[in-house]
Design a protein around this motif. Structure first.
Motif, PDB file in Angstrom:
ATOM      1  N   GLN A   1       0.795  -1.209   0.019  1.00 49.07           N
ATOM      2  CA  GLN A   1      -0.137   0.031  -0.042  1.00 49.07           C
ATOM      3  C   GLN A   1       0.752   1.053  -0.021  1.00 49.07           C
ATOM      4  OE1 GLN A   1      -3.125   0.562  -0.278  1.00 49.07           O
ATOM      5  NE2 GLN A   1      -3.249   2.569   0.208  1.00 49.07           N
ATOM      6  N   VAL A   2       1.921   1.189   0.778  1.00 47.87           N
ATOM      7  CA  VAL A   2       2.749   2.451   1.038  1.00 47.87           C
ATOM      8  C   VAL A   2       3.622   2.616  -0.275  1.00 47.87           C
ATOM      9  CG1 VAL A   2       4.793   3.146   2.111  1.00 47.87           C
ATOM     10  CG2 VAL A   2       2.961   2.383   3.407  1.00 47.87           C
ATOM     11  N   LEU A   3       4.179   1.612  -0.758  1.00 52.94           N
ATOM     12  CA  LEU A   3       4.731   1.587  -2.007  1.00 52.94           C
ATOM     13  C   LEU A   3       4.080   2.119  -3.291  1.00 52.94           C
ATOM     14  CD1 LEU A   3       7.159  -1.728  -2.012  1.00 52.94           C
ATOM     15  CD2 LEU A   3       7.862   0.858  -1.936  1.00 52.94           C
ATOM     16  N   ALA A   4       2.709   1.908  -3.067  1.00 51.97           N
ATOM     17  CA  ALA A   4       1.952   2.150  -4.343  1.00 51.97           C
ATOM     18  C   ALA A   4       1.451   3.835  -4.056  1.00 51.97           C
ATOM     19  CB  ALA A   4       0.678   1.346  -4.436  1.00 51.97           C
ATOM     20  N   ASN A   5       1.081   4.115  -2.879  1.00 50.69           N
ATOM     21  CA  ASN A   5       0.551   5.529  -2.439  1.00 50.69           C
ATOM     22  C   ASN A   5       1.296   6.412  -1.814  1.00 50.69           C
ATOM     23  OD1 ASN A   5      -2.136   4.697  -3.829  1.00 50.69           O
ATOM     24  ND2 ASN A   5      -1.863   2.895  -2.195  1.00 50.69           N
ATOM     25  N   GLY A   6       2.581   6.070  -1.477  1.00 47.97           N
ATOM     26  CA  GLY A   6       3.350   6.667  -0.354  1.00 47.97           C
ATOM     27  C   GLY A   6       2.924   6.773   1.120  1.00 47.97           C
ATOM     28  N   LEU A   7       3.323   7.382   1.983  1.00 41.91           N
ATOM     29  CA  LEU A   7       3.160   7.358   3.415  1.00 41.91           C
ATOM     30  C   LEU A   7       1.897   7.949   3.884  1.00 41.91           C
ATOM     31  CD1 LEU A   7       6.608   7.920   5.171  1.00 41.91           C
ATOM     32  CD2 LEU A   7       5.444   5.670   5.140  1.00 41.91           C
ATOM     33  N   GLY A   8       1.456   9.031   3.009  1.00 45.98           N
ATOM     34  CA  GLY A   8       0.134   9.843   3.421  1.00 45.98           C
ATOM     35  C   GLY A   8       0.300  10.551   4.559  1.00 45.98           C
ATOM     36  N   ASP A   9      -0.889  10.547   5.203  1.00 37.73           N
ATOM     37  CA  ASP A   9      -0.984  11.365   6.464  1.00 37.73           C
ATOM     38  C   ASP A   9      -0.470  10.611   7.832  1.00 37.73           C
ATOM     39  OD1 ASP A   9      -3.037   9.594   6.872  1.00 37.73           O
ATOM     40  OD2 ASP A   9      -4.481  11.048   7.109  1.00 37.73           O
ATOM     41  N   LEU A  10       0.017   9.390   7.488  1.00 41.26           N
ATOM     42  CA  LEU A  10       0.383   8.682   8.698  1.00 41.26           C
ATOM     43  C   LEU A  10      -0.725   8.277   9.852  1.00 41.26           C
ATOM     44  CD1 LEU A  10       4.073   9.965   9.374  1.00 41.26           C
ATOM     45  CD2 LEU A  10       3.417   8.006   8.237  1.00 41.26           C
ATOM     46  N   SER A  11      -1.880   8.030   9.378  1.00 46.85           N
ATOM     47  CA  SER A  11      -2.854   8.030  10.094  1.00 46.85           C
ATOM     48  C   SER A  11      -3.209   6.675  10.094  1.00 46.85           C
ATOM     49  CB  SER A  11      -4.183   8.781   9.559  1.00 46.85           C
ATOM     50  OG  SER A  11      -5.460   8.015  10.262  1.00 46.85           O
ATOM     51  N   LEU A  12      -3.338   5.999  11.383  1.00 43.54           N
ATOM     52  CA  LEU A  12      -3.338   4.641  11.483  1.00 43.54           C
ATOM     53  C   LEU A  12      -4.660   4.040  11.003  1.00 43.54           C
ATOM     54  CD1 LEU A  12      -1.532   2.070  12.724  1.00 43.54           C
ATOM     55  CD2 LEU A  12      -3.142   2.103  14.686  1.00 43.54           C
ATOM     56  N   ARG A  13      -5.866   4.945  11.126  1.00 43.68           N
ATOM     57  CA  ARG A  13      -7.142   4.702  10.768  1.00 43.68           C
ATOM     58  C   ARG A  13      -7.329   4.560   9.326  1.00 43.68           C
ATOM     59  NH1 ARG A  13     -10.998   5.084  14.572  1.00 43.68           N
ATOM     60  NH2 ARG A  13     -10.618   6.048  16.671  1.00 43.68           N
ATOM     61  N   SER A  14      -6.624   5.423   8.537  1.00 49.00           N
ATOM     62  CA  SER A  14      -6.674   5.443   7.179  1.00 49.00           C
ATOM     63  C   SER A  14      -5.671   4.149   6.511  1.00 49.00           C
ATOM     64  CB  SER A  14      -6.191   6.658   6.357  1.00 49.00           C
ATOM     65  OG  SER A  14      -4.634   6.921   6.706  1.00 49.00           O
ATOM     66  N   MET A  15      -4.572   3.756   7.246  1.00 51.49           N
ATOM     67  CA  MET A  15      -4.130   2.527   6.692  1.00 51.49           C
ATOM     68  C   MET A  15      -4.715   1.294   7.131  1.00 51.49           C
ATOM     69  SD  MET A  15      -1.363   0.955   5.448  1.00 51.49           S
ATOM     70  CE  MET A  15      -0.223   2.271   5.257  1.00 51.49           C
ATOM     71  N   ALA A  16      -5.448   1.199   8.328  1.00 46.90           N
ATOM     72  CA  ALA A  16      -6.386   0.089   8.636  1.00 46.90           C
ATOM     73  C   ALA A  16      -7.571   0.190   7.511  1.00 46.90           C
ATOM     74  CB  ALA A  16      -6.676   0.433   9.886  1.00 46.90           C
ATOM     75  N   ASP A  17      -8.031   1.093   7.405  1.00 44.48           N
ATOM     76  CA  ASP A  17      -8.979   1.103   6.218  1.00 44.48           C
ATOM     77  C   ASP A  17      -8.560   0.376   4.730  1.00 44.48           C
ATOM     78  OD1 ASP A  17     -10.969   2.136   8.108  1.00 44.48           O
ATOM     79  OD2 ASP A  17     -10.883   4.104   7.045  1.00 44.48           O
ATOM     80  N   ALA A  18      -7.396   0.871   4.309  1.00 41.18           N
ATOM     81  CA  ALA A  18      -6.847   0.435   3.128  1.00 41.18           C
ATOM     82  C   ALA A  18      -6.455  -1.009   3.187  1.00 41.18           C
ATOM     83  CB  ALA A  18      -5.581   1.139   2.911  1.00 41.18           C
ATOM     84  N   LEU A  19      -6.221  -1.742   4.571  1.00 38.72           N
ATOM     85  CA  LEU A  19      -5.955  -2.952   4.787  1.00 38.72           C
ATOM     86  C   LEU A  19      -7.159  -3.874   4.860  1.00 38.72           C
ATOM     87  CD1 LEU A  19      -2.756  -2.615   6.869  1.00 38.72           C
ATOM     88  CD2 LEU A  19      -2.769  -2.861   4.160  1.00 38.72           C
TER      89      LEU A  19
END
Length: 204
Positions: free
Chosen positions: A27-45
């Motif tokens: 996810q990070v390789l495709a879209n970068g680190l973004g806002d470093l929000s755990l919630r947004s990462m959890a949603d993506a996963l």
């Protein structure tokens, strides 16, 4: 805080935690680190931030585990292109071929993005900053001691110069897209680094 770190390390060895790290890396390789929000990462996963905290102890525990996974992909890539007996110049050029390949450049671009964030938030990214140079210079210095018969101080100096030059040229490539120019510069540098400091002659 020490207790949380220990918990994160223990839980991060589970199969599901490793699967989450793999998915997060993609996810990070495709879209970068973004806002470093755990919630947004959890949603993506497709999971919850509570599950990530359960496996990694805290939000920062998750990000540190993720960055550790990503930055050590760089070292793993170099180890795969080096064979026993390979001369330092050939090893450096092989590493460049690997890191500068179009399919690998997104990892390098992400590492530069992490550098910027880590420098602005040193406390949160202390693990990354402590390891991103030190682990590389230690590994390369040992290789220089063995392959070029250098003393410890000389080996560490050469290792540090190589790390800085390789990353600088990769940043140049990511920024300018000048593959021909950066590759020529790397090969020139590699040929200079292959000169023995004691004899002034090429070690190859």
């Amino acid at each position: 805080m020490p207790k949380s770190k220990a918990t994160a390390i223990d839980r991060s060895t589970s199969e599901q935690a490793l699967q989450l790290l793999d998915a997060a890396t993609g996810q990070v390789l495709a879209n970068g680190l973004g806002d470093l929000s755990l919630r947004s990462m959890a949603d993506a996963l497709g999971t919850s931030h509570r599950m990530l905290i359960y496996y990694f102890g805290s939000a920062d525990g998750f990000w540190q585990a993720l960055l550790h996974r990503i930055r050590h992909a760089e070292q793993d890539a170099r180890q795969r292109v080096i064979v026993d007996g390979m001369e330092p110049q050939a090893a450096m050029e092989a590493a460049w071929d690997r890191y500068s390949a179009p399919g690998y450049l997104p990892i390098m671009q992400l590492l530069f993005e992490i550098y910027g964030k880590a420098i602005r938030d040193r406390e949160r990214f202390s693990g990354f900053l402590e390891d991103v140079v030190g682990s590389w210079t230690t590994m390369l210095a040992e290789r220089f001691r063995q392959s070029m018969d250098l003393d410890e101080d000389e080996a560490r100096l050469r290792a540090r110069v190589e790390v800085a030059t390789m990353r600088g040229l990769l940043l140049d490539l990511v920024t300018t897209g000048d593959r021909e120019g950066t590759t020529a510069a790397l090969k020139y540098f590699a040929s200079r680094m292959a000169i023995s400091p004691t004899s002034g002659k090429s070690s190859t």
